[in-house]
Design an enzyme around this catalytic site. Structure first.
Site, mmCIF file in Angstrom:
data_model
loop_
_atom_site.group_PDB
_atom_site.id
_atom_site.type_symbol
_atom_site.label_atom_id
_atom_site.label_comp_id
_atom_site.label_asym_id
_atom_site.label_seq_id
_atom_site.Cartn_x
_atom_site.Cartn_y
_atom_site.Cartn_z
ATOM 1 N N ASN A 104 -6.845 -2.626 5.152
ATOM 2 C CA ASN A 104 -8.198 -2.059 5.136
ATOM 3 C C ASN A 104 -8.649 -1.860 3.699
ATOM 4 O O ASN A 104 -7.828 -1.649 2.802
ATOM 5 C CB ASN A 104 -8.179 -0.700 5.855
ATOM 6 C CG ASN A 104 -9.550 -0.053 5.900
ATOM 7 O OD1 ASN A 104 -10.551 -0.723 6.173
ATOM 8 N ND2 ASN A 104 -9.626 1.242 5.621
ATOM 9 N N HIS A 106 -11.103 0.610 1.369
ATOM 10 C CA HIS A 106 -11.772 1.902 1.429
ATOM 11 C C HIS A 106 -12.446 2.150 0.073
ATOM 12 O O HIS A 106 -11.828 1.943 -0.972
ATOM 13 C CB HIS A 106 -10.768 3.011 1.755
ATOM 14 C CG HIS A 106 -11.431 4.327 1.979
ATOM 15 N ND1 HIS A 106 -12.139 4.614 3.133
ATOM 16 C CD2 HIS A 106 -11.539 5.422 1.191
ATOM 17 C CE1 HIS A 106 -12.638 5.843 3.037
ATOM 18 N NE2 HIS A 106 -12.290 6.354 1.879
ATOM 19 N N SER A 133 -9.813 1.095 -2.904
ATOM 20 C CA SER A 133 -8.400 0.922 -2.542
ATOM 21 C C SER A 133 -8.249 -0.060 -1.388
ATOM 22 O O SER A 133 -9.072 -0.066 -0.466
ATOM 23 C CB SER A 133 -7.795 2.255 -2.082
ATOM 24 O OG SER A 133 -7.995 3.270 -3.038
ATOM 25 N N ASP A 142 -7.050 6.048 6.797
ATOM 26 C CA ASP A 142 -7.086 5.800 5.338
ATOM 27 C C ASP A 142 -5.834 6.310 4.613
ATOM 28 O O ASP A 142 -5.907 6.734 3.455
ATOM 29 C CB ASP A 142 -8.344 6.441 4.705
ATOM 30 C CG ASP A 142 -9.629 5.894 5.287
ATOM 31 O OD1 ASP A 142 -9.662 4.711 5.636
ATOM 32 O OD2 ASP A 142 -10.608 6.655 5.413
#
Ligand code: GAR
Length: 190
Positions: A104, A106, A133, A142
């Site tokens: 992912n 972020h 990130s 997260d």
């Protein structure tokens, strides 16, 4: 060619950036999946001939039932890496235990500003630097292991300018991290 699946929920500019830079050149974006039938990203993906599947979370009674459908769609493709790009659903263990090769992006320097409105909170904070990130997806939002980060000095005057800088950094960082992971054995599989 290695295959990836991209998950998205909205505007899809990261999705488009990845497709533009990498699709049919360095890898195959085998499928893009969204939980939002009116996501702008749907048209962006289709422009490049990338298959889009809409799995509307509102049609499922529970988060787990939605995640089961998501996992089924991903497993059909059997990608080398699953790439979350602005995918705004909280995932349950049904997803995280089945899909262990998901990353992912972020828009903050994690572990700071997890969750919603990260860009606004980062802009308003007294910090002199900000950044982006990329991390492995884990059960906690997260919070998976950080793979890479990029940062910049916060000298932007407005939130709009700051947001544009965040996106510029994202568009540079994410494709590089994807390629790096795919070239390593470590596109995490268990
Ligand atoms: C990106 O800034 C991404 O980092 C963020 O959503 C935006 C999606 O933009 N993701 C998160 O906040 C995840 N917690 P896009 O749809 O135009 O790519």
């Amino acid at each position: 060619m290695k295959k990836i699946v991209i998950l998205f929920s909205g505007n899809g500019t990261n999705l488009e950036n990845i497709i533009q830079k990498l699709h049919d050149k360095e890898l195959l974006v085998a499928r893009a999946i969204t939980n939002n039938p009116s996501a702008k990203g749907i048209e962006r993906a289709k422009k490049y001939g990338v298959e889009v599947e809409v799995i509307d979370h509102k049609k499922f009674p529970t988060r787990e039932a939605f995640d089961e459908a998501l996992v089924r769609s991903i497993e059909e493709v059997d990608p080398d890496l699953v790439v979350l790009a602005g995918f705004m659903r909280i995932l349950t263990p049904v997803f995280t235990q089945a899909i262990t090769n998901a990353i992912n992006i972020h828009p903050s320097l994690l572990p700071l500003f997890k969750g919603a409105k990260a860009i606004e909170r980062s802009f308003e904070s007294p910090m002199k630097v900000a950044g982006v990130s990329v991390h492995w997806v884990s059960e906690e939002l997260d919070s998976g292991e950080i793979i890479d980060q990029a940062c910049f000095r916060k000298d932007q005057k407005s939130l709009e300018e700051f947001e544009a800088k965040i996106h510029e950094i994202e568009y540079d960082l994410y494709p590089k991290v994807i390629l790096r992971l795919l070239s390593q054995e470590a596109a995490r599989r268990s």
